[in-house]
Design a protein around this motif. Structure first.
Motif, PDB file in Angstrom:
ATOM      1  N   ARG A  35      55.015  35.110 -63.148  1.00 47.55           N
ATOM      2  CA  ARG A  35      54.531  34.175 -62.364  1.00 47.55           C
ATOM      3  C   ARG A  35      55.370  33.914 -61.224  1.00 47.55           C
ATOM      4  NH1 ARG A  35      55.011  28.857 -61.243  1.00 47.55           N
ATOM      5  NH2 ARG A  35      53.150  27.739 -60.820  1.00 47.55           N
ATOM      6  N   GLN A  36      56.666  33.940 -61.390  1.00 51.29           N
ATOM      7  CA  GLN A  36      57.348  33.722 -60.112  1.00 51.29           C
ATOM      8  C   GLN A  36      57.313  34.821 -59.362  1.00 51.29           C
ATOM      9  OE1 GLN A  36      59.165  31.139 -59.049  1.00 51.29           O
ATOM     10  NE2 GLN A  36      60.156  32.132 -57.282  1.00 51.29           N
ATOM     11  N   ILE A  47      59.810  41.868 -58.227  1.00 51.07           N
ATOM     12  CA  ILE A  47      59.071  42.796 -58.948  1.00 51.07           C
ATOM     13  C   ILE A  47      59.863  43.562 -59.828  1.00 51.07           C
ATOM     14  CG2 ILE A  47      57.473  44.882 -58.778  1.00 51.07           C
ATOM     15  CD1 ILE A  47      56.179  43.689 -56.090  1.00 51.07           C
ATOM     16  N   VAL A  48      61.143  43.974 -59.293  1.00 51.87           N
ATOM     17  CA  VAL A  48      61.885  44.722 -60.343  1.00 51.87           C
ATOM     18  C   VAL A  48      62.363  43.637 -61.395  1.00 51.87           C
ATOM     19  CG1 VAL A  48      64.154  45.835 -60.383  1.00 51.87           C
ATOM     20  CG2 VAL A  48      62.614  46.453 -58.537  1.00 51.87           C
ATOM     21  N   ALA A  49      62.583  42.598 -61.010  1.00 47.60           N
ATOM     22  CA  ALA A  49      63.225  41.779 -61.988  1.00 47.60           C
ATOM     23  C   ALA A  49      62.149  41.250 -63.001  1.00 47.60           C
ATOM     24  CB  ALA A  49      63.969  40.317 -61.169  1.00 47.60           C
ATOM     25  N   ALA A  50      61.089  40.967 -62.621  1.00 47.97           N
ATOM     26  CA  ALA A  50      59.811  41.007 -63.591  1.00 47.97           C
ATOM     27  C   ALA A  50      59.507  42.047 -64.329  1.00 47.97           C
ATOM     28  CB  ALA A  50      58.499  40.681 -62.839  1.00 47.97           C
ATOM     29  N   SER A  51      59.758  43.324 -63.852  1.00 49.52           N
ATOM     30  CA  SER A  51      59.549  44.493 -64.791  1.00 49.52           C
ATOM     31  C   SER A  51      60.542  44.504 -65.850  1.00 49.52           C
ATOM     32  CB  SER A  51      59.576  45.685 -63.593  1.00 49.52           C
ATOM     33  OG  SER A  51      58.248  45.611 -62.990  1.00 49.52           O
ATOM     34  N   LEU A  52      61.869  44.299 -65.310  1.00 47.71           N
ATOM     35  CA  LEU A  52      62.987  44.293 -66.195  1.00 47.71           C
ATOM     36  C   LEU A  52      62.801  43.253 -67.224  1.00 47.71           C
ATOM     37  CD1 LEU A  52      65.932  44.942 -63.974  1.00 47.71           C
ATOM     38  CD2 LEU A  52      64.854  46.527 -65.728  1.00 47.71           C
ATOM     39  N   SER A  53      62.413  42.123 -67.145  1.00 49.06           N
ATOM     40  CA  SER A  53      62.204  40.797 -67.719  1.00 49.06           C
ATOM     41  C   SER A  53      60.929  41.219 -68.966  1.00 49.06           C
ATOM     42  CB  SER A  53      61.564  39.647 -67.267  1.00 49.06           C
ATOM     43  OG  SER A  53      62.582  39.336 -66.329  1.00 49.06           O
ATOM     44  N   ALA A  54      59.988  42.014 -68.456  1.00 44.30           N
ATOM     45  CA  ALA A  54      58.880  42.556 -69.252  1.00 44.30           C
ATOM     46  C   ALA A  54      59.279  43.715 -70.305  1.00 44.30           C
ATOM     47  CB  ALA A  54      57.710  43.006 -68.598  1.00 44.30           C
ATOM     48  N   LEU A  55      60.363  44.376 -69.813  1.00 40.17           N
ATOM     49  CA  LEU A  55      60.981  45.446 -70.897  1.00 40.17           C
ATOM     50  C   LEU A  55      61.772  44.789 -71.779  1.00 40.17           C
ATOM     51  CD1 LEU A  55      61.744  48.364 -68.138  1.00 40.17           C
ATOM     52  CD2 LEU A  55      60.112  48.277 -70.238  1.00 40.17           C
ATOM     53  N   ALA A  56      62.571  43.749 -71.400  1.00 37.12           N
ATOM     54  CA  ALA A  56      63.174  42.934 -72.340  1.00 37.12           C
ATOM     55  C   ALA A  56      62.617  42.315 -73.176  1.00 37.12           C
ATOM     56  CB  ALA A  56      64.281  42.346 -71.422  1.00 37.12           C
ATOM     57  N   TRP A  57      61.401  41.772 -72.846  1.00 36.09           N
ATOM     58  CA  TRP A  57      60.624  41.036 -73.877  1.00 36.09           C
ATOM     59  C   TRP A  57      59.950  41.877 -74.789  1.00 36.09           C
ATOM     60  CZ3 TRP A  57      55.418  41.468 -73.829  1.00 36.09           C
ATOM     61  CH2 TRP A  57      54.637  40.520 -74.915  1.00 36.09           C
ATOM     62  N   ALA A  95      68.091  36.417 -69.321  1.00 38.87           N
ATOM     63  CA  ALA A  95      68.869  35.451 -68.737  1.00 38.87           C
ATOM     64  C   ALA A  95      69.268  35.736 -67.205  1.00 38.87           C
ATOM     65  CB  ALA A  95      69.877  34.968 -69.364  1.00 38.87           C
ATOM     66  N   VAL A  96      69.712  37.323 -67.328  1.00 35.10           N
ATOM     67  CA  VAL A  96      70.158  37.755 -66.014  1.00 35.10           C
ATOM     68  C   VAL A  96      69.063  37.798 -65.070  1.00 35.10           C
ATOM     69  CG1 VAL A  96      71.227  39.864 -65.153  1.00 35.10           C
ATOM     70  CG2 VAL A  96      72.024  38.926 -67.047  1.00 35.10           C
ATOM     71  N   CYS A  97      67.759  38.333 -65.592  1.00 34.18           N
ATOM     72  CA  CYS A  97      66.706  38.614 -64.826  1.00 34.18           C
ATOM     73  C   CYS A  97      66.247  37.127 -64.331  1.00 34.18           C
ATOM     74  CB  CYS A  97      65.773  39.135 -65.450  1.00 34.18           C
ATOM     75  SG  CYS A  97      65.863  40.894 -65.826  1.00 34.18           S
ATOM     76  N   ALA A  98      66.299  36.264 -64.941  1.00 33.87           N
ATOM     77  CA  ALA A  98      65.941  34.770 -64.497  1.00 33.87           C
ATOM     78  C   ALA A  98      66.778  34.139 -63.447  1.00 33.87           C
ATOM     79  CB  ALA A  98      65.932  33.835 -65.703  1.00 33.87           C
ATOM     80  N   ALA A  99      68.018  34.574 -63.474  1.00 38.07           N
ATOM     81  CA  ALA A  99      69.160  34.004 -62.634  1.00 38.07           C
ATOM     82  C   ALA A  99      68.956  34.983 -61.280  1.00 38.07           C
ATOM     83  CB  ALA A  99      70.442  34.388 -63.118  1.00 38.07           C
ATOM     84  N   ALA A 100      68.430  36.262 -61.596  1.00 39.34           N
ATOM     85  CA  ALA A 100      68.378  37.017 -60.285  1.00 39.34           C
ATOM     86  C   ALA A 100      67.225  36.527 -59.493  1.00 39.34           C
ATOM     87  CB  ALA A 100      68.294  38.503 -60.631  1.00 39.34           C
ATOM     88  N   MET A 101      66.252  36.035 -60.050  1.00 41.89           N
ATOM     89  CA  MET A 101      64.934  35.701 -59.507  1.00 41.89           C
ATOM     90  C   MET A 101      65.153  34.341 -58.908  1.00 41.89           C
ATOM     91  SD  MET A 101      61.937  36.847 -62.091  1.00 41.89           S
ATOM     92  CE  MET A 101      60.660  36.915 -60.719  1.00 41.89           C
TER      93      MET A 101
END
Length: 103
Positions: A35-36, A47-57, A95-101
């Motif tokens: 969403r962010q 977009i990279v951070a959201a993609s990495l978040s999706a992969l981690a999920w 957590a890292v992706c959230a902080a990066a966003m």
């Protein structure tokens, strides 16, 4: 009690429920990251951070699913070191992706 009988306690069910709660929390974090990325300008870094978040999920979802399936046996095996490492790595990556966003 023989080795093939199931533990009469509720510990396996509580553990399964804990994995479900944790999976739900990770799902919320991944959805908030997407969403962010969509509403926060959708720059390349977001977009990279959201993609990495999706992969981690997805990685965490796989570990949790396998663990919940394992809890259905008569004598559940302990979580493997690789499974624990994967779950930890996915949690830290979220957590890292959230902080990066945020920055």
């Amino acid at each position: 009690m023989t080795a093939t009988e199931r533990d009469p306690g509720l510990q396996p069910e509580r553990t399964r429920l804990a994995w479900r709660r944790t999976t739900l929390s990770c799902t919320v974090v991944a959805l908030l990251a997407v969403r962010q990325a969509l509403y926060g300008g959708a720059g390349p870094a977001a977009i990279v951070a959201a993609s990495l978040s999706a992969l981690a999920w997805l990685g965490f979802l796989r570990v949790a699913h396998l663990r919940m399936l394992g809890m259905g046996t008569a004598r559940p095996r302990p979580l493997s070191p690789l499974g624990a490492l994967t779950a930890t790595a996915c949690t830290v990556a979220l957590a890292v992706c959230a902080a990066a966003m945020l920055f």
